[in-house]
Design an enzyme around this catalytic site. Structure first.
Site, PDB file in Angstrom:
ATOM      1  N   ARG A  88       0.812  -1.217   0.000  1.00  0.00           N
ATOM      2  CA  ARG A  88       0.000   0.000   0.000  1.00  0.00           C
ATOM      3  C   ARG A  88       0.842   1.261   0.000  1.00  0.00           C
ATOM      4  O   ARG A  88       0.279   2.363   0.011  1.00  0.00           O
ATOM      5  CB  ARG A  88      -0.835   0.025   1.268  1.00  0.00           C
ATOM      6  CG  ARG A  88      -2.250  -0.463   1.099  1.00  0.00           C
ATOM      7  CD  ARG A  88      -2.814  -0.541   2.500  1.00  0.00           C
ATOM      8  NE  ARG A  88      -4.202  -0.246   2.571  1.00  0.00           N
ATOM      9  CZ  ARG A  88      -5.156  -1.181   2.611  1.00  0.00           C
ATOM     10  NH1 ARG A  88      -4.874  -2.439   2.504  1.00  0.00           N
ATOM     11  NH2 ARG A  88      -6.400  -0.810   2.737  1.00  0.00           N
ATOM     12  N   ARG A 127     -21.780  -3.419   3.504  1.00  0.00           N
ATOM     13  CA  ARG A 127     -21.094  -4.720   3.585  1.00  0.00           C
ATOM     14  C   ARG A 127     -21.281  -5.394   4.946  1.00  0.00           C
ATOM     15  O   ARG A 127     -21.238  -4.748   5.980  1.00  0.00           O
ATOM     16  CB  ARG A 127     -19.599  -4.481   3.340  1.00  0.00           C
ATOM     17  CG  ARG A 127     -18.736  -5.681   3.676  1.00  0.00           C
ATOM     18  CD  ARG A 127     -17.320  -5.487   3.228  1.00  0.00           C
ATOM     19  NE  ARG A 127     -16.686  -4.317   3.804  1.00  0.00           N
ATOM     20  CZ  ARG A 127     -15.496  -3.886   3.444  1.00  0.00           C
ATOM     21  NH1 ARG A 127     -14.830  -4.492   2.480  1.00  0.00           N
ATOM     22  NH2 ARG A 127     -14.978  -2.824   4.020  1.00  0.00           N
ATOM     23  N   ARG A 161     -17.686  -4.360   9.949  1.00  0.00           N
ATOM     24  CA  ARG A 161     -16.375  -3.873  10.372  1.00  0.00           C
ATOM     25  C   ARG A 161     -16.476  -2.519  11.071  1.00  0.00           C
ATOM     26  O   ARG A 161     -17.273  -1.671  10.680  1.00  0.00           O
ATOM     27  CB  ARG A 161     -15.448  -3.736   9.150  1.00  0.00           C
ATOM     28  CG  ARG A 161     -14.742  -5.023   8.826  1.00  0.00           C
ATOM     29  CD  ARG A 161     -14.037  -5.022   7.500  1.00  0.00           C
ATOM     30  NE  ARG A 161     -13.202  -3.865   7.200  1.00  0.00           N
ATOM     31  CZ  ARG A 161     -12.485  -3.749   6.105  1.00  0.00           C
ATOM     32  NH1 ARG A 161     -12.476  -4.725   5.201  1.00  0.00           N
ATOM     33  NH2 ARG A 161     -11.764  -2.671   5.884  1.00  0.00           N
ATOM     34  N   ARG A 172      -9.947   6.543   4.455  1.00  0.00           N
ATOM     35  CA  ARG A 172      -9.278   5.412   3.794  1.00  0.00           C
ATOM     36  C   ARG A 172      -9.058   5.712   2.316  1.00  0.00           C
ATOM     37  O   ARG A 172      -8.020   5.371   1.735  1.00  0.00           O
ATOM     38  CB  ARG A 172     -10.114   4.136   3.971  1.00  0.00           C
ATOM     39  CG  ARG A 172      -9.984   3.547   5.374  1.00  0.00           C
ATOM     40  CD  ARG A 172     -11.151   2.673   5.788  1.00  0.00           C
ATOM     41  NE  ARG A 172     -11.395   1.533   4.934  1.00  0.00           N
ATOM     42  CZ  ARG A 172     -12.516   0.817   4.941  1.00  0.00           C
ATOM     43  NH1 ARG A 172     -13.509   1.125   5.763  1.00  0.00           N
ATOM     44  NH2 ARG A 172     -12.652  -0.201   4.139  1.00  0.00           N
TER      45      ARG A 172
END
Ligand code: AP5
Ligand code: MG
Length: 215
Positions: A88, A127, A161, A172
């Site tokens: 990353r 999600r 999450r 993010r």
């Protein structure tokens, strides 16, 4: 064969990596999943990573490259690895080169999941996963076939999450743009990058990746 799936939060890296793992016998290495397991188990790494992850920032390069190096020493990874969410940063990309070279392995493909960022917030906030087996679902795009029951293991427990809220998702994404997108040219210069339309439906994205890898 060793490949990297690269793309912003919610691009579908985890979804595609687990399909490739099931279909090709490759091993999915998700630094996000490994860090979440460390947080849950309150290991020293988990204790350091928890607040950073909840804020949507990146955990240190030393920690993530350390856990990837340890994982690559396990023999199952010789079957081929799908790196999901790693590297990353430019420093992690350098570490990965070294970790692979030390083990006599090479990188074969970098697959960029190209997505429209506006759609990603909806993907991420919708999600959820099975608390038993980890199968991934989505409120709108992939519901269990029988409401409230996991298709794979039959569990009725699901979880979301801690970092899947809109504010953290924005951080993010900013981290992705600032630190991760700049590593693409490193791999482009080596002719390793292929771009896939990550906005297509899940099965089409898998088919496009399979075409690149060869069936
Ligand atoms: P990580 O767990 O890697 O999270 P992420 O990169 O933000 O990516 P996501 O897991 O959110 O998205 P995904 O691309 O896997 O999408 P998914 O397939 O689930 O990292 C979390 C945190 O850990 C980081 O913020 C950082 O703090 C730390 N970390 C991890 N690795 C690190 C590293 N190397 N260095 C430093 N820090 C690190 O799909 C999303 C949803 O959309 C699902 O519900 C799915 O069903 C649905 N979906 C998927 N594909 C489609 C499609 N084609 N159409 C419609 N819906 C779709
Ligand atoms: Mg993921």
């Amino acid at each position: 064969m060793n490949i990297i799936l690269l793309g912003p939060p919610g691009a579908g890296k985890g979804t595609q990596a687990s399909r490739l793992e099931a279909e090709r016998g490759m091993v999915q290495l998700s630094t996000g999943d490994m860090l979440r397991a460390a947080v849950k188990a309150s290991t020293p790494v988990g204790l350091q990573a928890k607040a950073v992850m909840e804020a949507g920032q990146l955990v240190s390069d030393e920690i993530v490259s350390g856990i990837i190096g340890e994982r690559l020493d396990q023999p199952d990874t010789a079957r081929g690895v799908i790196f999901d969410g790693y590297p990353r940063t430019a420093a992690q990309a350098e570490s990965l080169d070294r970790l692979l070279a030390e083990r006599g392995r090479t990188l074969d493909h970098v697959i960029e999941l190209h997505v429209d960022e506006d759609a990603l917030v909806e993907r991420i906030t919708g999600r959820f996963t099975c608390a038993q087996c980890g199968e991934g679902y989505h409120d709108k795009f992939k519901q269990p076939k029988v409401a409230g029951t996991c298709d794979v293991c039959g569990s009725s427990e699901f979880k979301r999450r801690a970092d899947d809220n809109e504010e953290t998702v924005r951080t993010r994404m900013a981290e992705y743009r600032a630190k991760t997108a700049p590593i693409l040219p490193i791999y482009e210069a080596r002719g390793l990058v292929q771009r896939v339309d990550g906005m297509a439906d899940i099965a089409h994205v898998t088919a496009a990746i399979e075409d690149i890898l060869g069936r």
